[in-house]
Design an enzyme around this catalytic site. Structure first.
Site, short mmCIF file in Angstrom:
data_model
loop_
_atom_site.label_atom_id
_atom_site.label_comp_id
_atom_site.label_asym_id
_atom_site.label_seq_id
_atom_site.Cartn_x
_atom_site.Cartn_y
_atom_site.Cartn_z
N GLY A 79 38.77 -18.55 -7.63
CA GLY A 79 38.45 -17.05 -7.20
C GLY A 79 39.14 -17.01 -5.82
O GLY A 79 40.01 -17.64 -5.61
N ARG A 136 27.73 -23.82 -3.95
CA ARG A 136 26.29 -23.55 -3.95
C ARG A 136 25.86 -25.06 -4.20
O ARG A 136 26.22 -25.75 -5.23
CB ARG A 136 25.69 -22.60 -4.86
N GLU A 149 17.45 -26.12 0.37
CA GLU A 149 17.83 -25.98 1.75
C GLU A 149 16.89 -25.11 2.56
O GLU A 149 16.11 -24.56 2.08
CB GLU A 149 18.98 -24.78 1.91
N HIS A 193 25.08 -25.72 5.78
CA HIS A 193 25.68 -24.23 5.05
C HIS A 193 26.43 -23.34 6.16
O HIS A 193 25.84 -22.38 6.51
CB HIS A 193 24.43 -23.54 4.52
C1 DGY Z 1 28.09 -16.91 1.04
O1 DGY Z 1 28.40 -15.91 1.70
O2 DGY Z 1 27.61 -16.86 -0.26
C2 DGY Z 1 28.13 -18.03 1.71
O3 DGY Z 1 27.54 -18.77 1.16
C3 DGY Z 1 27.62 -17.84 3.30
O4 DGY Z 1 28.14 -18.85 4.10
#
Ligand code: DGY
Length: 322
Positions: A156, A233, A262, A281
């Site tokens: 992506g 993720r 998290e 993160h």
């Molecule tokens: C998102 O925007 O999904 C990212 O994980 C944020 O850092």
């Protein structure tokens, strides 16, 4: 009556101002996520909600808001914290903030890759412990990236942005076969991909298809000298399998910015593992990007409240790339 907007966290002042021009804003003012019971109560009286990836917007929350809520505008590209199917059944729009965080996340991915390959953290910690004696020919030997193969999982925007930087580091890029989107670089099926990649970098969203996609069977087929980088993720990796693989020598190391749970406690085995670099993160954490994300989230609300189609409308999804 002015539009009522629920804002679950303080955001960039420019975005706060823009939001205030759209209606009356009810802000959760604490420097931590809004508690689920407060979210459930406040959403009942909201026409729009600007949410964070830490807010769980499930069917119950959407049901509570259903009478008034027109949009949940998530300040993140990922939206696995929102039950999009349930929202669409209730005619509540869901939006994310794509594009604006692509380069920041790609930069963090490279920071993790270089730091891990060259053992920067261990070297610094050793220095701080006062252990820097004589220069040693075999001191802190890392892995050179030049001439190696970077394997991208998820072609992506972010996967492409990571790949774009690879030529500067002399790396060949391969991409895990992905039927949903083409790529100009080498696309390989899983067995060949795992056998060839020296660094595997994950850029898929969390969906039912990608949950625990990187499991024991992947680790068994990777090069034992390989590194895994995850800025996507946490639940995309089976973390128990990752720990087993690290301890069994099936891979050289991992750099993780995201986790199954998290926040990750500082004493979690993944945080303390000598061959894991864990960060909290921070993929999109640059001043420029967080401002842009906040403004984009406001833009989506502005569109929805004025009856226009928001630019970043998302659909329920079963697969795809970030
Ligand atoms: C998102 O925007 O999904 C990212 O994980 C944020 O850092």
């Amino acid at each position: 009556m002015p539009h009522r907007i629920l804002l679950t966290r303080q955001i960039h002042p420019d975005a706060m101002d823009a939001l205030a021009r759209l209606g009356s804003v009810r802000l959760w003012p604490e420097p931590r996520p809004i508690p689920p019971n407060v979210l459930l109560a406040w959403i009942r009286e909201a026409d729009a909600c600007l949410s964070m990836l830490t807010d769980r917007i499930d069917g119950k929350v959407l049901e509570a808001g259903a009478a008034n809520l027109r949009i949940v505008s998530n300040m993140a590209v990922g939206f696995d914290n929102i039950d999009v199917s349930s929202a669409s059944q209730k005619n509540i729009l869901v939006t994310n903030t794509p594009d604006v965080l692509t380069e920041a996340t790609a930069e963090l991915t490279w920071a993790l890759m270089l730091t891990t390959a060259r053992r920067v953290i261990s070297a610094r910690e050793s220095l701080l412990r006062g252990e820097w004696g004589d220069w040693a020919p075999d001191g802190f030997l890392g892995t050179e990236l030049w001439g190696k193969t970077l394997g991208i999982v998820g072609w992506g925007r972010i996967g492409e942005a990571v790949a774009r930087r690879a030529s500067a580091f002399g790396m060949r890029v391969i991409v895990l076969e992905n039927k949903s989107r083409g790529s100009k670089t080498d696309t390989l099926p899983l067995p060949e991909f795992l056998a060839q990649a020296d660094v595997i970098s994950l850029h898929v969203p969390l969906t039912p298809a990608t949950r625990k996609m990187v499991d024991a069977s992947w680790f068994q087929r990777m090069k034992p000298s390989a590194f895994v980088i995850n800025t996507a993720r946490g639940p995309v990796i089976d973390s128990a399998a990752l720990l087993d693989a690290l301890n069994a020598g099936h891979l050289a190391g991992a750099a993780l910015d995201v986790f199954e749970q998290e926040p990750l406690p500082g004493d979690d085995p993944l945080a303390t593992h000598p061959r894991v670099l864990a960060t909290p993160h921070i993929g999109s954490a640059t001043a420029e990007t967080r401002r842009a994300m906040a403004l984009r989230a406001v833009e989506n609300i502005a569109a929805a409240l004025s009856g226009r189609r928001p630019p970043d409308l998302v659909e329920p999804r079963g697969g795809g790339t970030a």
